[in-house]
Structures are given as C-alpha cells and as structure tokens.
Design a protein around this motif. Structure first.
Motif, PDB file in Angstrom:
ATOM      1  N   THR A 191       7.282   0.179  -3.561  1.00  0.00           N
ATOM      2  CA  THR A 191       7.647   1.580  -3.820  1.00  0.00           C
ATOM      3  C   THR A 191       7.244   2.470  -2.655  1.00  0.00           C
ATOM      4  O   THR A 191       6.425   2.100  -1.818  1.00  0.00           O
ATOM      5  N   LEU A 192       7.834   3.661  -2.629  1.00  0.00           N
ATOM      6  CA  LEU A 192       7.379   4.740  -1.765  1.00  0.00           C
ATOM      7  C   LEU A 192       6.619   5.736  -2.633  1.00  0.00           C
ATOM      8  O   LEU A 192       7.051   6.040  -3.756  1.00  0.00           O
ATOM      9  N   VAL A 193       5.507   6.246  -2.126  1.00  0.00           N
ATOM     10  CA  VAL A 193       4.706   7.229  -2.851  1.00  0.00           C
ATOM     11  C   VAL A 193       4.519   8.443  -1.946  1.00  0.00           C
ATOM     12  O   VAL A 193       4.115   8.298  -0.791  1.00  0.00           O
ATOM     13  N   SER A 194       4.811   9.631  -2.471  1.00  0.00           N
ATOM     14  CA  SER A 194       4.687  10.838  -1.652  1.00  0.00           C
ATOM     15  C   SER A 194       3.242  11.012  -1.181  1.00  0.00           C
ATOM     16  O   SER A 194       2.302  10.513  -1.800  1.00  0.00           O
ATOM     17  N   ALA A 195       3.071  11.742  -0.095  1.00  0.00           N
ATOM     18  CA  ALA A 195       1.767  11.852   0.571  1.00  0.00           C
ATOM     19  C   ALA A 195       0.664  12.330  -0.368  1.00  0.00           C
ATOM     20  O   ALA A 195      -0.476  11.863  -0.292  1.00  0.00           O
ATOM     21  N   GLY A 196       0.984  13.241  -1.278  1.00  0.00           N
ATOM     22  CA  GLY A 196      -0.013  13.762  -2.202  1.00  0.00           C
ATOM     23  C   GLY A 196      -0.093  13.013  -3.508  1.00  0.00           C
ATOM     24  O   GLY A 196      -0.707  13.496  -4.469  1.00  0.00           O
ATOM     25  N   GLN A 197       0.542  11.838  -3.576  1.00  0.00           N
ATOM     26  CA  GLN A 197       0.532  10.995  -4.784  1.00  0.00           C
ATOM     27  C   GLN A 197       1.175  11.704  -5.987  1.00  0.00           C
ATOM     28  O   GLN A 197       0.783  11.477  -7.127  1.00  0.00           O
ATOM     29  N   VAL A 198       2.165  12.552  -5.726  1.00  0.00           N
ATOM     30  CA  VAL A 198       2.809  13.299  -6.812  1.00  0.00           C
ATOM     31  C   VAL A 198       3.990  12.527  -7.395  1.00  0.00           C
ATOM     32  O   VAL A 198       4.146  12.427  -8.617  1.00  0.00           O
ATOM     33  N   PHE A 199       4.848  11.973  -6.532  1.00  0.00           N
ATOM     34  CA  PHE A 199       6.032  11.253  -6.977  1.00  0.00           C
ATOM     35  C   PHE A 199       6.072   9.844  -6.385  1.00  0.00           C
ATOM     36  O   PHE A 199       5.470   9.580  -5.329  1.00  0.00           O
ATOM     37  N   GLU A 200       6.826   8.977  -7.088  1.00  0.00           N
ATOM     38  CA  GLU A 200       6.979   7.592  -6.651  1.00  0.00           C
ATOM     39  C   GLU A 200       8.450   7.188  -6.733  1.00  0.00           C
ATOM     40  O   GLU A 200       9.149   7.572  -7.682  1.00  0.00           O
ATOM     41  N   LEU A 201       8.901   6.440  -5.737  1.00  0.00           N
ATOM     42  CA  LEU A 201      10.278   5.928  -5.701  1.00  0.00           C
ATOM     43  C   LEU A 201      10.238   4.409  -5.810  1.00  0.00           C
ATOM     44  O   LEU A 201       9.472   3.753  -5.103  1.00  0.00           O
ATOM     45  N   GLY A 202      11.067   3.886  -6.688  1.00  0.00           N
ATOM     46  CA  GLY A 202      11.131   2.435  -6.829  1.00  0.00           C
ATOM     47  C   GLY A 202      12.163   2.021  -7.847  1.00  0.00           C
ATOM     48  O   GLY A 202      12.955   2.839  -8.326  1.00  0.00           O
ATOM     49  N   LEU A 203      12.160   0.743  -8.203  1.00  0.00           N
ATOM     50  CA  LEU A 203      13.078   0.227  -9.216  1.00  0.00           C
ATOM     51  C   LEU A 203      12.430   0.325 -10.591  1.00  0.00           C
ATOM     52  O   LEU A 203      11.228   0.112 -10.744  1.00  0.00           O
ATOM     53  N   SER A 205       0.846  -1.185   0.000  1.00  0.00           N
ATOM     54  CA  SER A 205       0.000   0.000   0.000  1.00  0.00           C
ATOM     55  C   SER A 205       0.884   1.238   0.000  1.00  0.00           C
ATOM     56  O   SER A 205       2.069   1.178   0.318  1.00  0.00           O
ATOM     57  N   SER A 206       0.295   2.402  -0.355  1.00  0.00           N
ATOM     58  CA  SER A 206       1.081   3.613  -0.520  1.00  0.00           C
ATOM     59  C   SER A 206       1.625   4.111   0.820  1.00  0.00           C
ATOM     60  O   SER A 206       0.852   4.481   1.702  1.00  0.00           O
ATOM     61  N   VAL A 207       2.923   4.118   0.952  1.00  0.00           N
ATOM     62  CA  VAL A 207       3.590   4.735   2.101  1.00  0.00           C
ATOM     63  C   VAL A 207       4.651   5.672   1.561  1.00  0.00           C
ATOM     64  O   VAL A 207       5.196   5.470   0.482  1.00  0.00           O
ATOM     65  N   ASP A 208       4.935   6.738   2.303  1.00  0.00           N
ATOM     66  CA  ASP A 208       5.902   7.718   1.805  1.00  0.00           C
ATOM     67  C   ASP A 208       7.230   7.666   2.544  1.00  0.00           C
ATOM     68  O   ASP A 208       8.144   8.424   2.231  1.00  0.00           O
ATOM     69  N   SER A 209       7.377   6.756   3.542  1.00  0.00           N
ATOM     70  CA  SER A 209       8.604   6.764   4.336  1.00  0.00           C
ATOM     71  C   SER A 209       8.994   5.386   4.832  1.00  0.00           C
ATOM     72  O   SER A 209       8.176   4.452   4.859  1.00  0.00           O
ATOM     73  N   LEU A 210      10.264   5.294   5.207  1.00  0.00           N
ATOM     74  CA  LEU A 210      10.821   4.094   5.823  1.00  0.00           C
ATOM     75  C   LEU A 210      11.485   4.492   7.130  1.00  0.00           C
ATOM     76  O   LEU A 210      12.203   5.482   7.183  1.00  0.00           O
ATOM     77  N   SER A 211      11.270   3.693   8.154  1.00  0.00           N
ATOM     78  CA  SER A 211      11.964   3.923   9.422  1.00  0.00           C
ATOM     79  C   SER A 211      13.291   3.174   9.405  1.00  0.00           C
ATOM     80  O   SER A 211      13.610   2.456   8.457  1.00  0.00           O
ATOM     81  N   SER A 212      14.044   3.326  10.468  1.00  0.00           N
ATOM     82  CA  SER A 212      15.372   2.711  10.538  1.00  0.00           C
ATOM     83  C   SER A 212      15.327   1.192  10.574  1.00  0.00           C
ATOM     84  O   SER A 212      16.338   0.540  10.308  1.00  0.00           O
ATOM     85  N   ILE A 213      14.163   0.603  10.897  1.00  0.00           N
ATOM     86  CA  ILE A 213      14.084  -0.858  10.965  1.00  0.00           C
ATOM     87  C   ILE A 213      13.305  -1.444   9.789  1.00  0.00           C
ATOM     88  O   ILE A 213      13.065  -2.646   9.728  1.00  0.00           O
ATOM     89  N   GLN A 214      12.893  -0.589   8.834  1.00  0.00           N
ATOM     90  CA  GLN A 214      12.161  -1.060   7.667  1.00  0.00           C
ATOM     91  C   GLN A 214      13.074  -1.136   6.453  1.00  0.00           C
ATOM     92  O   GLN A 214      14.173  -0.564   6.439  1.00  0.00           O
ATOM     93  N   SER A 215      12.584  -1.832   5.434  1.00  0.00           N
ATOM     94  CA  SER A 215      13.315  -1.919   4.173  1.00  0.00           C
ATOM     95  C   SER A 215      12.337  -1.942   3.017  1.00  0.00           C
ATOM     96  O   SER A 215      11.151  -2.247   3.187  1.00  0.00           O
ATOM     97  N   LEU A 216      12.836  -1.595   1.847  1.00  0.00           N
ATOM     98  CA  LEU A 216      12.032  -1.603   0.624  1.00  0.00           C
ATOM     99  C   LEU A 216      12.646  -2.643  -0.304  1.00  0.00           C
ATOM    100  O   LEU A 216      13.841  -2.578  -0.618  1.00  0.00           O
ATOM    101  N   THR A 217      11.863  -3.594  -0.759  1.00  0.00           N
ATOM    102  CA  THR A 217      12.408  -4.684  -1.566  1.00  0.00           C
ATOM    103  C   THR A 217      11.641  -4.857  -2.867  1.00  0.00           C
ATOM    104  O   THR A 217      10.446  -4.546  -2.960  1.00  0.00           O
ATOM    105  N   ASN A 218      12.349  -5.373  -3.863  1.00  0.00           N
ATOM    106  CA  ASN A 218      11.789  -5.793  -5.147  1.00  0.00           C
ATOM    107  C   ASN A 218      10.859  -4.765  -5.773  1.00  0.00           C
ATOM    108  O   ASN A 218      11.278  -3.657  -6.075  1.00  0.00           O
ATOM    109  N   ASP A 219       9.572  -5.102  -5.933  1.00  0.00           N
ATOM    110  CA  ASP A 219       8.663  -4.212  -6.656  1.00  0.00           C
ATOM    111  C   ASP A 219       7.896  -3.263  -5.747  1.00  0.00           C
ATOM    112  O   ASP A 219       6.947  -2.617  -6.174  1.00  0.00           O
TER     113      ASP A 219
END
Length: 483
Positions: A43-55, A27-41
């Motif tokens: 993504t992070l999505v900014s709060a206003g759904q403007v930008f997306e980070l991923g592979l 689901s759309s989240v805009d941040s990662l904490s120090s104990i989280q990770s982002l894997t494979n497919d």
C-alpha cells in the motif's frame, strides 16, 4: 572468500538494489516513481498517516483499488479507481505506463483501470494527507500543476477541499455517485451534482429524476438548507467565476479538536455528512437530506408552497387556488396552484413572502450589482418575470435574481430561508388592503366610541360629585345660620 562467492554476493546486492528501486516496500511510503510499482498487498500511506491506498475486497463482488482512512478502525473507503471493473483476485500491479498514465493490471497483465495520459517525463504518483492521489512532475509540488488527481474523479464521497462542480475551461464536471450497495462499489443510481446555469444549485438525482434540490447559494448558505449555519472547525464555500463554479468545505484551525468530516451519497439515496467521534470510535451523522416530506422535489407542484409544520403540508400562496381541488383535498398537491386573477403587467404588485426556499433557478437571471429596488423595477417591466429576490443576503442583502415562467419547488420555513417577492395581480393585493382598511376603520370607530363613552361617564360622574358637594355646602350653611 573465493572469487565465485564474491561474484554471487555482488549479483545478489545488485538484484536487491533493483528490487528496492522498482517495487514499493512494505514499509510506509506515500509515492511511486516512474520505475516503481505497487503489487498485491502493498500500500501507499500518506505522509501524516491519514489515508492509505491499496486493494480491498468489500464483499463477494471482487477486488478494488481504493483509498481509505488509515487510523480509523472501521474501514471507510472514500475513493475507488476501478469501481465498475473489479479484479477477480488480489494479484494486481499499479504502475506507470507510457506518456505518464497510471495503470492497474490484473494477474494476467490485462488493463483494468487507467488514468488519463499526462505526458510527464519524470512522473511521481503520490498520496496526500488530504486523501488526494496525484500525478505530478518529480520536481514540482505546486498543486496548480498536478498532471492528474483523484479529486477530479470522485466516487461517492466529498472530502475537505474537494470541489463539487464545474471547471468551465475544460468542461470537467465533478460530482459524487453512490455505490450500488454497501458491499458493491460499482456505480449506483443516486448522484449529487451541480447545475451551474442560471442561479447555480445542486441536485440529488435518482438516475435522471430529481429527488432533492439544495436551493441556490445566497451568500451564507444554500437557501434550501436553513440549518447550514457556521460550525466551529468547519467552513463552507461556494465559488462562481468565469472559469469555474463549485461548492467545497474545509476544516479550519479554529477548533482545538481536529475534525474529520466527509459528505457522501449512500446507496439508499440519502446525502449525509458524517464526523468522526474519536472518544466513541464511531461515525456520527451530522446532517442529512432529504429529511422530511417538503424536501421531496416539487412536493406541492407549480406555485404550491410546502410547509412541514402545517397539516396538510401544501398550500397555495395568496392570489392562487388549487389546480385540482379534488386531489388537493385528498392531500395530493402535485398538480400545484393556479392564479385566480390574470396579470396585467405594469399594473401588477408584488407579495412579500418571508422565510422561503427560492424557486428552482436553472433559468433565473442574476445581476449581482443591482439593488433590490432596481431588481423590482426590472421585474415589473418584464411581463414574464414572476418573482424576484436578493442574490446575496449577507451584509443586509445585495444583487438581483429574477424568475420567469412557472415557479416550482417552493417551500416555507419556520426559521431561515429568505424573502421572495411574488408577482400578483394588483386587485389581489388591493382586495386584501381593502379588507385590512375596513378592519382598521371599524376597529378605530369602536375604539373612538369606547373612548367617548368613557369620557361621557367620567363627565357624568364628575357632575354628580359636584352636585353632591354643592348640596352639602348648602346644608352646612343652613345649620350654621340656625345657631
């Protein structure tokens, strides 16, 4: 439910909780904490759904961690983390490592990319609606206290509120560099970077060779971009302080329609500004450079003036002649112009040249508190000073900028530009004034002769009329007497 079933249910619940807290969900989240990770497919999505980070995979060159517009159908990447170290597949992990640095690991756990070490104890990675990926302390949202941000490490794109230029306190130089090709994000040959020395201006380079120059900021626009007029919804800014020198643009709230705009260097070496047209779902090229022959750096050589509305485009200013006449006649003005008359320092005069792109200004002297008259006096007293102008043209003009040595990359515009005062030997200007005086004297003499001739003809006509009138009166008297 027996004891064993309850035991497995408890373990399953604990495992699910750990999974949710250590890996970003789909689901759309805009941040990662120090104990989280982002894997494979994921993504992070900014709060206003403007930008997306991923592979993403732009071609056959590999996989990259990047940021793109979320709602624009045509994937438009604005930032790439590992542009020169692609992943071989999409199995990768983005997470925090010791001392608060963000790392991108490949499928075997090898380091592919990392940010700098922030030293944060409770860091958070967050993607903002501005397109800025930031590392901040968990309890501190102050932009001035970001521990790391992607806006300090641009790739090929300048977004609103990004800074192109220098932080003089840290030596950080923010510039944009093209992709190698449209499908290869690796570092290309073209860059757009600001030179803060002298009278700051921005250069487009192919490797180290200058291709285009913006001209210095004159308070309203870059002197080499006369069409850079205020646009509804778009504001340009150039900041020069002891701490930093940078160019930026922002989207204002004046326009009723939200604007999406970006400035980027394409792989072919063009600097382009695009705006998104929602109705047609396309990017519209709003502005670009270089756009004509005179935008090419030093097209007409030292002291040569380029004018794209003339043919040939190169000319020498008054008091100068082509250095290489044979090449000049063949429309090669790269050797520029040389003076006809040697300067005599304090006896010299200044030629006013209107609608000019100011010369290259890396070694120019700037004093923003001087008047134009004080600037002229300073330049005249310095025998190596070749030209002067206002440093700021807004509100009637203010400040002083002077150039010493050879003047290069001059250009004249049909509209725009600013006034430049070029040093000439007094005789070059006086000869022009002598010719002008002769023309004025001859024209005046001719005018006076025509006026006298007209008065003479008028007098003669009046005299003839009087004679005729007298004859009629005499004749009338004789007739009256006979009766």
């Amino acid at each position: 439910m027996n004891l064993l079933s309850k035991h497995w249910l408890f373990l399953y619940a604990i495992f699910g909780l750990i999974t949710l807290t250590t890996t970003a969900s789909s689901s759309s989240v805009d941040s990662l904490s120090s104990i989280q990770s982002l894997t494979n497919d994921l993504t992070l999505v900014s709060a206003g759904q403007v930008f997306e980070l991923g592979l993403f995979k732009p071609g056959s060159s590999g996989w990259y961690l990047g940021i793109w517009y979320k709602k624009i159908p045509v994937q438009t990447v604005v930032w790439v983390a590992n542009r020169d170290t692609p992943l071989s597949n999409s199995s990768a992990t983005l997470k925090f490592r010791d001392r608060g640095s963000i790392v991108l690991l490949d499928s075997t756990g090898n380091l592919t990319w990392s940010s700098n070490q922030t030293g944060a104890i409770n860091p958070v990675l967050q993607l903002l609606d501005s397109g800025n990926l930031v590392v901040r302390d968990q309890n501190d949202n102050d932009p001035d206290k970001f521990l790391w941000q992607s806006f300090d490490s641009p790739t090929d794109t300048l977004l609103p509120d990004m800074k192109l230029g220098w932080d003089l306190r840290t030596g950080l130089n923010r510039n944009i560099t093209s992709w190698k090709s449209s499908t290869d994000p690796s570092t290309g040959d073209f860059s757009f970077d600001l030179n803060y020395r002298g009278f700051p201006e921005i250069f487009l380079r192919e490797k180290q060779r200058i291709e285009y120059r913006s001209g210095p900021w004159n308070g309203e626009r870059f002197s080499g971009v006369p069409e850079m007029n205020p646009v509804s919804g778009l504001r340009f800014e150039f900041v020069t302080t002891q701490q930093e020198v940078y160019y930026s643009f922002s989207i204002t709230q004046q326009s009723k329609i939200s604007m999406t705009s970006r400035l980027f260097v394409n792989p072919s070496g063009n600097l382009e500004r695009y705006t998104w047209i929602e109705s047609s779902q396309t990017w519209n090229r709003f502005w670009y450079a270089p756009k004509d022959q005179c935008d090419s750096y030093m097209e007409c050589g030292p002291y040569g003036v380029c004018d794209s509305n003339a043919s040939p485009v190169c000319r020498c200013p008054k008091g100068f002649a082509p250095k290489n006449l044979q090449a000049w006649n063949l429309r090669d003005g790269s050797d520029g112009c040389v003076r006809k008359t040697e300067l005599e320092c304090v006896k010299d005069k200044f030629l006013m040249m209107k609608q000019m792109k100011l010369p290259q200004s890396s070694t120019a002297f700037v004093d923003r508190n001087m008047t134009l008259d004080e600037c002229r006096k300073r330049c005249l007293e310095n025998c190596s000073c070749m030209a002067y102008a206002n440093a700021d043209v807004s509100n009637g003009g203010s400040g002083c900028v002077t150039w010493s040595g050879v003047l290069i990359d001059l250009r004249n515009y049909a509209e725009g530009g600013q006034v430049l005062f070029l040093r000439l030997a007094a005789s070059d200007l006086e000869s022009d004034w002598t010719t002008t005086r002769i023309i004025i004297i001859v024209a005046s003499a001719v005018g006076i002769c025509i006026l006298l001739l007209g008065l003479c003809l008028l007098w003669k006509r009046k005299a003839l009329l009087n004679i005729c009138k007298a004859k009629k009166e005499v004749k009338g008297t004789k007739i009256f007497s006979n009766h």
